[in-house]
Design an enzyme around this catalytic site. Structure first.
Site, short mmCIF file in Angstrom:
data_model
loop_
_atom_site.label_atom_id
_atom_site.label_comp_id
_atom_site.label_asym_id
_atom_site.label_seq_id
_atom_site.Cartn_x
_atom_site.Cartn_y
_atom_site.Cartn_z
CB ALA A 176 -66.87 51.24 47.55
CD GLU B 76 -52.45 42.04 50.98
OE1 GLU B 76 -52.31 42.92 51.84
OE2 GLU B 76 -52.30 42.28 49.76
CD GLU C 259 -60.32 44.17 49.03
OE1 GLU C 259 -61.16 45.05 49.30
OE2 GLU C 259 -59.45 44.30 48.15
#
Length: 179
Positions: A65, A131, A133
């Site tokens: 999502a 970067e 996550e």
């Protein structure tokens, strides 16, 4: 209820508002829209993501999502879904279909989410997010998904209730007809 709205706090991405006795959050970008992607691999596995979510102070299992327009202003629901699916999971879809749009928490936020179905998947890379996550990709046989969801709940994962709705929408349209 009064129409007067008071801004209680405004951050980079969220605004806390009061209208009469009601307090609620607003997304300050992208018109409050997000996408949730219902996707299955060519070998009938449901594509899911695991990540630590600060607001719930724990690991979650979710369908891929993301926020519409957080990278490219004015992007469509379909483009946002395609971008998020590829970024988070490494799968690229040949087709993205918007199924329905509705509020995520109508008593707390103006955020609306579009359920989209991604089909014709091709593996491009391993996924894992950008970067900011740290995403773990799971591919679960569709037939085993409800049992797997229950197992993850028992392990203490925060399970997004939209998982069950997404599982239902995997092969059905919102009106119940076959996809």
């Amino acid at each position: 209820m009064t129409n007067d709205i008071t801004t209680l706090y405004e951050g980079k991405w969220l605004r806390l508002q009061a209208r009469g006795h009601w307090e609620y959050a607003e997304r300050t970008n992208a018109g409050g829209m997000a996408v949730i992607i219902i996707a299955a691999t060519p070998d009938d596995k449901l594509v899911l993501v695991e990540q630590f979510r600060i607001p719930v102070d724990g690991k979650t299992i979710e369908m891929p999502a993301g926020i519409v327009g957080d990278v490219h202003a004015g992007e469509s629901l379909e483009l946002a879904a395609e971008r998020e699916l590829l970024e988070e999971t490494g799968w690229q879809a040949a087709k993205i279909e918007v199924l329905m749009i509705g509020p995520t928490s109508s008593g707390m936020s103006n955020e609306r989410i579009a359920f989209v179905r991604a089909t014709g998947l091709t593996r491009v890379h391993a996924g894992g997010g950008d970067e900011t996550e740290n995403i773990i990709v799971h591919e679960i046989p569709i037939a085993d998904a409800p049992k797997w969801f229950a197992q993850k709940m028992a392990e203490g994962f925060a399970m997004d209730p939209k998982l069950w709705a997404g599982l239902w929408l995997l092969d059905r349209n919102p009106d119940g007809t076959p996809a």
